[in-house]
Scaffold this active site. Sequence first.
Site, short mmCIF file in Angstrom:
data_model
loop_
_atom_site.label_atom_id
_atom_site.label_comp_id
_atom_site.label_asym_id
_atom_site.label_seq_id
_atom_site.Cartn_x
_atom_site.Cartn_y
_atom_site.Cartn_z
N ASP A 78 0.81 -1.23 0.00
CA ASP A 78 0.00 0.00 0.00
C ASP A 78 0.84 1.28 0.00
OD1 ASP A 78 -1.96 -1.88 0.18
OD2 ASP A 78 -2.72 -1.27 2.13
N LYS A 124 -6.91 -4.74 -3.15
CA LYS A 124 -7.68 -5.31 -2.04
C LYS A 124 -8.63 -4.27 -1.47
CE LYS A 124 -3.80 -4.46 1.13
NZ LYS A 124 -4.43 -3.54 2.07
N CYS A 146 -1.82 -3.02 7.72
CA CYS A 146 -1.70 -3.88 6.55
C CYS A 146 -0.39 -4.66 6.50
CB CYS A 146 -1.88 -3.06 5.28
SG CYS A 146 -3.56 -2.36 5.17
#
Length: 217
Positions: free
Chosen positions: A17, A116, A161
């Site tokens: 990310d 995602k 994450c």
Amino acid sequence: MAIMDLDHTTDILGIVDVQPTFMPGGELPVAEGDAVVPVINRLLAGPFRHAFATQDWHPPGHSSFASSHPGRQPFETVRMPYGPQTLWPDHGIQGSPGAALHPGLAQARIELIIRKGFDPEIDSYSTFFENDRTTSTGLHGWLQARGVRRIFLTGLATDYCVAWSAEDAVRLGYRVTVIEDACRGIGLPAEGGTTIDAARRRLAGMGVEFTASSAFV
């Protein structure tokens, strides 16, 4: 610090990310989030020949957004069918500039990009599963097909994450190392310190290793 020996047939760099939405000026900024980009680029330029990346990729009105719950504020916790859910500011909106991979990220060695969090009813922290813990992103199968056995994780955020990805990777049988200076965390208050402290203790207890980018040549 000992120098890390890499096996280019079984080791891979995971880039979690690294998106403008999580960086200063973004919708859900992580302090110094942009500082991970040059560190990751150095890793991609030399030590690591293979990498994958992930993107938060939410539809507007996602159920993890505080704006989707009238009267609720960001960082409050609600109960969802799959368990507790932290509510976030709207972020990582599909197709928005903030949801793209950071434009300064060197992408030549990124072989797979996993998106995602696109299910409007389920958040997704881990690179391997949605937060219902049963819906797979497909990453595990891709890694298995390539014979990967060890994953080195970088990116944002350390306590969410990155941490959830490390936990799932261990459960799936991978050796896992977090490259700490290539990560930054959110650091919400938690028992015994912050969510970063709690995540580090949890991961260390599972056998996750921690190192710095200087361990790679």
